[in-house]
Design an enzyme around this catalytic site. Structure first.
Site, PDB file in Angstrom:
ATOM      1  CB  CYS A 105      13.794 -22.904  14.083  1.00 54.24           C
ATOM      2  SG  CYS A 105      13.376 -21.227  14.596  1.00 54.24           S
ATOM      3  CG  HIS A 234      10.000 -25.207  15.983  1.00 51.03           C
ATOM      4  ND1 HIS A 234      11.257 -25.411  16.511  1.00 51.03           N
ATOM      5  CD2 HIS A 234       9.888 -23.869  15.786  1.00 51.03           C
ATOM      6  CE1 HIS A 234      11.879 -24.242  16.631  1.00 51.03           C
ATOM      7  NE2 HIS A 234      11.066 -23.288  16.200  1.00 51.03           N
ATOM      8  CD  GLU A 236      11.458 -28.918  17.168  1.00 53.62           C
ATOM      9  OE1 GLU A 236      11.284 -29.106  15.956  1.00 53.62           O
ATOM     10  OE2 GLU A 236      11.644 -27.791  17.667  1.00 53.62           O
TER      11      GLU A 236
END
Lengths: 275, 994
Positions: A105, A234, A236
């Protein structure tokens, strides 16, 4: 005993996702430090001590001059206290040493604007692509299906065909400086992940499956070495089954989230090639 | 000299921002333009070389792939009218600050104090537009005159060589001398009131007279002489008193003595403080009952409440309102609202890491099409601005927005309500001490951290636009700076863990006066040097420094032996920290300016000198009847309800908020087969190595206030708890927060119906006490905003009395959480709880313009049994989905469960637990409280039902594969059949494009 894979996440000035990125690295088997950029600039921490550099999501300097522009300027210009080395020098050495960098990002925006991606012909200094305002003109949080190019040199996506991850951005539209750049990105299989249909079959340009209007539906790119990788979605944010937006209705979801695979690939690569 | 750098997209690059502006101009103003393109302008007022400016323009200011730039010449071409919008002097310009930092990295030289970068935006309009239309566009949509300035240039007057002239919006402090004024209070009563009014002090005559009496005391006079003060109060002292005694800080209405009469019973009652009698007493009684199971750790005394989470961690929650600032400047007001409540949740105990945000907005319809009273912004502008302000505040701060609501009522045109909440988490113990406790010690240094002080927020509440003029800094309206605040938090959490301070608090309302004044209650005194405070610009009067509400600041008490380590760390992390003085045990509120004492007030007088307000309250229930409505067409009524503003999908807003940063959001705001169903509440897993979850939910139902605020309150509490339980929140481990937004309840010429409004307030508090006790939910924090009226000329709009009841609690294992979407065809559908004849204040009546009389009543005991049984079923994995019944009743809940899950549901009204003879419409649309709709796998039927023995628990049919909502009437006939896609479309339509 296996040697330790050492990962680092840079924090500060509006980086927001450093804690979950560190969790991802640890779950993947690395030792991970969250290092505030002040520690790097004070010379108390050095990138050289790590194998895996993570540039996490957030809003560096509020994205006030355009996403990550002020952040890229800082990394390119800032000097390290009592050192001939600038932070930019440390980054270039990190790359030359064959180590891994992943930007997610805002981290992807940062890498792109520093010229680290796509870095055609391994020119890690010139910006040739960018990430700008979504076609819809707005920030959006939305889960997207992503098709992975199996022919890509990217070491993070090895063995994967498709992943499902959230995007959370207002400036995720990938653009290139000219048609030639796009041709080269495609020809060299650097467009690692593309927004696609729910069956991971074909890239899509239509909203909302393609949430921002990215050229060629590109959601993430790597450099030619495959060791530098950036993406808007994302990974994560999907480390565990309960991160999936439909985990309460899909009982067969594996315990481990798809995003973790990228970190595991990174750690495995470092174990095999760098330790 | 000042440089103008203009950055614009290359001609072949799509301008998404411009397209959005074009679309919104059409939607807001009905003006159709051919195109809108945008450009960014940086006015650099600094001593730089041409080379340095060029490097900045080519580097951080522009993107070589998509943008061009020009220096001191225009870039604009091919337009009909150009509008440039910039900030007024003194308004926070975040991009300008970032641009300055970027140039400093390039040059390696810091800017001088007087140097700065100012940003503005150019809009190039093409189409049928002239200067008059452009003026309407800019004042009606693009800019807010309170904080922004603009110029409009038609193409034929545009200087193609030089572009627009350079404007440097530097604060001009004029010729005002910095000085201490003395105020003579030895004057007549009318003069006293005049002093209060002219100074925007908002002090009553009684309060002014107490201050007058204080300063006239010979002993006080002698004492003042000793410290070098005159016989009159200084401006600093009077301002400090006014701020400390303000409604905002002292909550005078909640502390008032109230004579309450209930005309229905003839009962009369004297209430000595609503806060003590109901709110604090509820918590005290519940904690006493709970004994060893008491979950409260810190209540009412700090910036936020704290409860136990696990043995090692505690959780913190605070909800604030920012209504008046949001009415004036929706974007800035809402942005400062969210970053402000962040500071509260951070600055509780020794400091806590921010975990989630919540937001609840009350607006008039964005499609409002009647004439607006003067000075009110259109509800759509308020909607857009508030949503964007909270978006920037929350997203940029890296805090997930996990829960919220939009509530619509025409009366919120008079004052929008903007509730912002933040939850945070702290270790139970920090360096051997409970982290939720803190204490400043005598000798500790007073250190201010974060942003600088300007005239921002001085007398914010009593703002009026007439005092604004070009060159004068804006005071009441502020813009938050999430990044400066984020840097400060990053620094403070490290300082906390290293044990570098003893106490911390937020600089919010009342600024330093309030934060230092309150912290100094620990030591009973302080000594602060106002001239040492860092300022945004010169020329602030000492009293302004004292009470400025400039954002992004915290006050910490640093032990002298830690000061140097604290300051070094701050400098390294690019955070400004300033030593302003020390905490003392002098008993005095002592400020100095350039070494001379400017305030010398006893702490006791300051904090306890305010007189108690007296308020009459008289309850005469409104005379209302149940309407006689013809039998409705059920199909179309359900669709109408689904498409009503209070019920319809809020997805377009929800998606603009990052609801999963920090990777802890386990039950997200949107859920179901297409990730678009409406979740009842949020579950957050804050610790990656444990499965304990934090659950948050809320209840709000202002429509019931028109019948009885007692039941409005009971329903709000119940709604919060049933939402909470729906997702798996443990009903025996939950705490509440009350946020009252009321219209002025003090009887006066302006408020002739004050007795009724005060009675509404009493009744709400009564219910708050009774129901919190019955549910065993302690109140841990809250806030009140008591003047939500609009009055100009003969037009008065009072908002409906509105209580937001928010809850925070725990789920032992997030993997046991349940969501609201139907999961499988063949699952059984249960309705838990009895349906009564309670359509009063319902959405169904609202569709017909009726209020009715039968307001839903909450039976806490049966609700409590039900919620415990639901928890037990969740723990055993017996529940496939669970959804609360609220606005629109059973019909809406069933429809949402069906389309969120992508299945049909068949419902038979013959099976409902309800009084005999209720109409089908009543059964479907009644909003009786404490009901839940649950789906259960057939194989779990027996186990599930056994948990609800003796309770109202009816299987009302099943989930089907037919993708239709089928309803059978109470006499067994088919009543309605609707495809779920149609229902979903109706539900999604109203706000889809917002």
């Amino acid at each position: 005993m296996a040697k330790t894979v050492k990962a680092v996440v840079i924090a500060g000035n509006g980086t927001n996702c450093e804690r979950e990125v560190a969790t991802a690295c640890k779950l993947a088997g690395a030792e991970c430090h969250i290092v505030h950029i002040a520690e790097l600039l004070a010379g108390r921490a050095r990138l050289d001590d790590y194998h895996f550099l993570n540039l996490a999501g957030g809003f560096l300097d509020g994205d006030d001059l355009g996403s990550a522009r002020a952040g890229a300027n800082r990394l390119n210009q800032a000097t390290v206290l009592n050192s001939q080395d600038s932070l930019a020098d440390q980054v270039q050495r990190f790359i030359a040493d064959g180590k891994l960098i992943m930007g997610v990002c805002n981290g992807f925006q940062l890498m792109t604007k520093m010229g680290l991606l796509p870095a055609l012909d391994r020119d890690y200094h010139s910006q040739s692509a960018t990430l700008t305002f979504n076609d819809g003109g707005r920030f959006e949080d939305r889960w997207c299906y992503l098709k992975i190019d199996p022919a890509s040199p990217c070491i993070f996506t090895r063995g994967l065909d498709g992943i499902y991850l959230p995007v959370r951005h207002g400036e995720g539209k990938f653009m290139v400086q000219d048609d030639m750049t796009l041709e080269q990105i495609e020809a060299r299989h650097l467009a690692v992940v593309k927004y696609c249909d729910p069956d991971y079959q074909s890239p899509v340009m239509e909203y909302p499956m393609n949430p921002n209007g990215s050229v060629a539906a590109i959601a993430g790119v790597c450099d030619e070495s495959g060791r530098l990788f950036g993406l808007m979605p994302h990974p994560e944010a999907y480390l565990h089954r309960t991160h999936h937006p439909r985990w309460t209705r899909e009982p067969d979801l594996p315990e481990e989230g798809m995003g973790l695979w990228l970190y595991k690939n990174a750690v495995n690569y470092i174990r095999e090639e760098l330790l | 000299m000042a440089w103008r750098i203009i950055v614009g997209l290359k001609d072949n690059v799509r301008d998404a921002r411009g397209e959005r502006v074009k679309r919104e101009i059409r939607e807001h103003l009905g003006v159709a333009l051919r195109s809108v393109r945008t450009m960014d302008v940086y006015t650099v007022d600094a001593d730089l070389t041409a080379q340095e400016v060029a490097a900045a323009a080519a580097g951080p200011f522009s993107d070589p792939v998509i943008q061009d730039y020009a220096i001191n010449q225009p870039l604009a071409h091919d337009f009909d009218v150009l509008i440039e919008v910039g900030f007024r002097p003194g308004v926070t310009d975040n991009s300008g600050r970032t641009a300055r930092e970027a140039i400093q990295y390039i040059t390696g030289r810091p800017f001088a104090a007087s140097e700065a970068v100012y940003t503005s935006v150019q809009y190039l309009l093409s189409g049928a537009v002239d200067v008059a239309v452009a003026e309407r566009i800019v004042s009606g949509f693009l800019a807010n005159g309170l904080i922004q300035r603009w110029s409009i240039v038609p193409a034929n007057e545009f200087d193609r060589e030089r572009g627009l002239p350079v404007v440097v919006p530097k604060v001009d402090v004029g010729s005002h001398q910095v000085a201490i004024r003395e105020i003579d209070l030895n004057v007549s009563d009318s003069k006293l009131l005049q002093i209060s009014k002219d100074g925007m002090l908002a002090l009553t005559l009684e309060e002014m007279k107490i201050i007058q009496g204080y300063v006239a005391d010979p002993q006080v006079q002698a004492n003042r002489k000793e410290v070098g003060l005159g016989a009159m109060l200084t401006d600093c002292e009077l301002e400090a008193l006014a701020q400390t005694w303000s409604e905002h800080c002292k909550h005078k209405i909640f502390a008032a003595a109230i004579d309450y009469e209930d005309t229905t019973t003839g009962e009369k009652q004297f209430i000595d403080s609503l806060f003590k009698s109901y709110i604090m007493r509820a918590t005290r009684d519940i904690r006493a009952q709970a004994g060893d199971n008491d979950i409260c750790l810190s209540v009412f005394k700090d910036n936020a409440g704290v409860i136990r989470f696990t043995d090692d961690w505690s959780i913190v929650f605070k909800v604030e309102t920012h209504n008046s600032p949001s009415a004036l400047d929706p974007y800035g007001g809402a942005l400062t609202g969210i970053v402000g409540v962040n500071r509260d949740a951070f600055g509780t105990g020794m400091g806590a890491r921010l975990m989630f945000n919540t937001d609840v907005f009350c607006f008039a319809s964005p499609f409002y099409d009647k004439p607006l009273p003067p000075r009110l912004l259109h509800p759509r502008r308020i909607f857009d601005g508030v949503v964007e302000g909270v978006e920037h505040g929350g997203n940029k701060s890296g805090i997930p927005t996990v829960n919220g609501s939009l509530v619509f009522d025409e009366r919120f045109a008079g004052k929008p309500l903007v509730y912002c909440g933040t939850g945070s988490i702290m270790p139970a113990e920090l360096n051997g001490h409970p982290c939720h406790e803190k204490q400043a010690l005598t000798g500790d240094r007073i250190v201010m951290v974060g942003g600088r002080i300007g005239k921002d927020g001085i007398h914010g509440a009593t703002f009026s636009s007439e005092e604004l003029h070009e060159g004068s800094p804006v005071t009441a309206v502020q813009i938050g700076d999430p990044i400066t605040q984020r840097r400060m938090f990053d620094f403070l959490i490290i300082a906390r863990d290293r044990g570098l301070y003893n106490s911390i608090t937020d600089n919010g309302a009342g600024g330093l006066s309030s934060s230092v004044g309150e912290m100094a209650e620990d030591t009973n005194g302080f000594e602060m040097h106002l001239d040492r405070a860092p300022l945004k610009y010169d020329g602030l009067q000492p009293w302004e420094i004292l009470i400025s509400e400039a954002q992004e600041r915290m006050t910490v008490a640093v032990p002298p032996d830690m000061l140097s380590e604290f300051m070094t760390l701050a400098a390294e992390m690019d955070v400004e920290a300033t030593d302003l003085g020390q905490f003392t045990d002098s008993g005095y509120y002592h400020c100095l300016y350039q070494g001379k004492t400017v305030t010398w007030l006893p702490m006791e007088f300051l904090h306890n000198g305010v007189p108690q307000l007296q308020i009459p309250a008289r309850w005469v229930p409104p005379q209302t009847d149940e309407p006689q409505l013809p039998s409705p067409d059920i199909d179309s009524t359900i669709k109408q309800l689904l498409g009503s503003l209070n019920i319809c999908s809020k997805e377009s807003v929800v998606r603009r908020y990052d609801h999963e940063v920090q990777a802890g959001t386990v039950v997200k705001p949107l859920t179901g087969i297409a990730n678009d169903g409406p979740s009842d509440a949020a579950v957050v897993r804050p610790l990656a190595d444990r499965f304990d979850g934090v659950v948050t939910a809320h209840g709000i139902c202002p429509r019931f206030s028109d019948l009885d605020t007692y039941h409005m309150t009971a329903n709000a509490i119940d709604e919060a708890l049933r939402n909470y339980v729906s997702v798996g929140g443990n009903i025996d481990h939950v705490a509440g927060l009350d946020n009252f937004c009321w219209c002025d309840p003090v009887k006066s010429e302006k408020t002739p119906d004050g007795e009724y409004k005060a009675a509404q307030l009493v009744r709400s508090n009564l219910a708050l006490y009774e129901y919190c006790l019955a549910f065993g939910v302690p109140l841990i924090s809250g806030k009140d905003s008591m003047k939500n009226d609009y009055q100009i000329g003969d037009t008065k709009i009072s908002i409906p009395p509105t209580l937001l009841f928010s809850v925070i609690g725990k789920i032992d294992d997030v993997r046991q959480a349940t969501t609201m979407d139907a999961k499988r065809a063949g699952d059984l559908v249960y309705l838990l709880g009895r349906t009564e004849d309670e359509l009063g204040g319902s959405e169904y009546y609202a569709l017909h313009g009726e209020l009715g009389a039968n307001v839903p009543k909450v039976d806490a005991q049966s609700a409590m049994n039900r919620y415990r049984s639901v928890n037990a079923a969740q723990k055993q994995g017996l529940i496939a989905s669970c959804h609360d019944l609220s606005d629109g009743g059973l019909a809406v809940a069933v429809a949402e469960t069906a389309f969120a899950g992508g299945f049909g549901i068949a419902v038979s009204l013959t099976k409902l637990d309800a009084p005999q003879g209720l109409s089908d419409a009543t059964l479907l649309f009644s909003e009786s409280a404490s009901r839940l709709l649950v789906t259960v796998r057939p194989e779990h039927q027996a186990a599930f039902e056994s948990l609800f023995t003796g309770q109202s628990c009816r299987c009302i049919c099943e989930v089907t594969a037919f993708n239709e909502l089928r309803i059978t009437s109470s006499n067994g006939n088919p009543l309605a059949v609707s495809p779920i896609d149609d229902l979903k479309t109706a539900w999604q339509a109203p706000l889809k494009e917002m």
